[in-house]
Design a protein around this motif. Sequence first.
Motif, PDB file in Angstrom:
ATOM      1  N   LYS A 109      46.245  42.580  38.763  1.00 59.45           N
ATOM      2  CA  LYS A 109      45.117  43.355  39.297  1.00 59.45           C
ATOM      3  C   LYS A 109      45.062  44.742  38.651  1.00 59.45           C
ATOM      4  O   LYS A 109      43.989  45.243  38.312  1.00 59.45           O
ATOM      5  CB  LYS A 109      45.252  43.508  40.820  1.00 59.45           C
ATOM      6  N   TYR A 110      46.234  45.339  38.476  1.00 57.94           N
ATOM      7  CA  TYR A 110      46.307  46.649  37.838  1.00 57.94           C
ATOM      8  C   TYR A 110      45.750  46.575  36.420  1.00 57.94           C
ATOM      9  O   TYR A 110      44.969  47.415  35.981  1.00 57.94           O
ATOM     10  CB  TYR A 110      47.768  47.117  37.806  1.00 57.94           C
ATOM     11  N   THR A 111      46.148  45.528  35.689  1.00 60.59           N
ATOM     12  CA  THR A 111      45.711  45.368  34.303  1.00 60.59           C
ATOM     13  C   THR A 111      44.205  45.138  34.226  1.00 60.59           C
ATOM     14  O   THR A 111      43.530  45.684  33.361  1.00 60.59           O
ATOM     15  CB  THR A 111      46.460  44.188  33.659  1.00 60.59           C
ATOM     16  N   LEU A 112      43.674  44.340  35.153  1.00 63.20           N
ATOM     17  CA  LEU A 112      42.236  44.063  35.155  1.00 63.20           C
ATOM     18  C   LEU A 112      41.438  45.347  35.358  1.00 63.20           C
ATOM     19  O   LEU A 112      40.374  45.522  34.780  1.00 63.20           O
ATOM     20  CB  LEU A 112      41.894  43.064  36.269  1.00 63.20           C
ATOM     21  N   LYS A 113      41.975  46.252  36.181  1.00 58.71           N
ATOM     22  CA  LYS A 113      41.267  47.510  36.452  1.00 58.71           C
ATOM     23  C   LYS A 113      41.185  48.390  35.215  1.00 58.71           C
ATOM     24  O   LYS A 113      40.339  49.278  35.132  1.00 58.71           O
ATOM     25  CB  LYS A 113      41.968  48.269  37.588  1.00 58.71           C
ATOM     26  N   ARG A 114      42.088  48.179  34.263  1.00 57.42           N
ATOM     27  CA  ARG A 114      42.040  48.971  33.036  1.00 57.42           C
ATOM     28  C   ARG A 114      40.861  48.551  32.168  1.00 57.42           C
ATOM     29  O   ARG A 114      40.492  49.262  31.247  1.00 57.42           O
ATOM     30  CB  ARG A 114      43.336  48.828  32.234  1.00 57.42           C
ATOM     31  N   GLY A 115      40.302  47.372  32.442  1.00 57.91           N
ATOM     32  CA  GLY A 115      39.098  46.923  31.740  1.00 57.91           C
ATOM     33  C   GLY A 115      39.307  46.600  30.272  1.00 57.91           C
ATOM     34  O   GLY A 115      38.501  46.956  29.434  1.00 57.91           O
ATOM     35  N   TYR A 116      40.406  45.918  29.959  1.00 59.03           N
ATOM     36  CA  TYR A 116      40.623  45.524  28.568  1.00 59.03           C
ATOM     37  C   TYR A 116      39.561  44.524  28.137  1.00 59.03           C
ATOM     38  O   TYR A 116      39.072  43.730  28.936  1.00 59.03           O
ATOM     39  CB  TYR A 116      42.011  44.909  28.388  1.00 59.03           C
ATOM     40  N   LYS A 117      39.207  44.589  26.853  1.00 59.50           N
ATOM     41  CA  LYS A 117      38.182  43.686  26.328  1.00 59.50           C
ATOM     42  C   LYS A 117      38.778  42.781  25.256  1.00 59.50           C
ATOM     43  O   LYS A 117      39.726  43.160  24.575  1.00 59.50           O
ATOM     44  CB  LYS A 117      37.049  44.511  25.701  1.00 59.50           C
ATOM     45  N   ILE A 118      38.235  41.598  25.188  1.00 61.19           N
ATOM     46  CA  ILE A 118      38.653  40.704  24.116  1.00 61.19           C
ATOM     47  C   ILE A 118      37.424  40.282  23.329  1.00 61.19           C
ATOM     48  O   ILE A 118      36.314  40.331  23.833  1.00 61.19           O
ATOM     49  CB  ILE A 118      39.381  39.461  24.653  1.00 61.19           C
TER      50      ILE A 118
END
Length: 119
Positions: A109-118
């Motif tokens: 959840k923490y990582t998703l909040k950073r909004g990484y893009k692929i």
Amino acid sequence: MINILSSITSTQNGMLGDVASVPKCIDKSCQRVIWRKRASVPITEDQVRGIFLRYDTNKDGLLSKEELKNAFASLGSRMPGVRAWLALQHADVNGDGFINEAEFDKLVKYTLKRGYKIN
Ligand SMILES: [Ca+2]
Ligand SMILES: [Ca+2]
């Protein structure tokens, strides 16, 4: 007479409406959706989980700071070491320096909040 006139008018309106609305959908909104899919999109929860699982390189079921760092690097983080440390501060509930299965959701959840893009 009136009936015929009104039916012609409504038919023309209907045709104009169809002609005007259908290409609009194809040209603007539909293409925009396609473009958005082609451009880089925010990473999904499943993809984040997959990446972290893959980066448990010693397969002990725990994510060390080093493993987190490699995972964040693969996510495109510019400061994977800092990001790994921050992720541990956030998600390492029992403070052992590793992310276990129970802490994994918090990490995702923490990582998703950073909004990484692929791509
Ligand atoms: Ca590990
Ligand atoms: Ca822990």
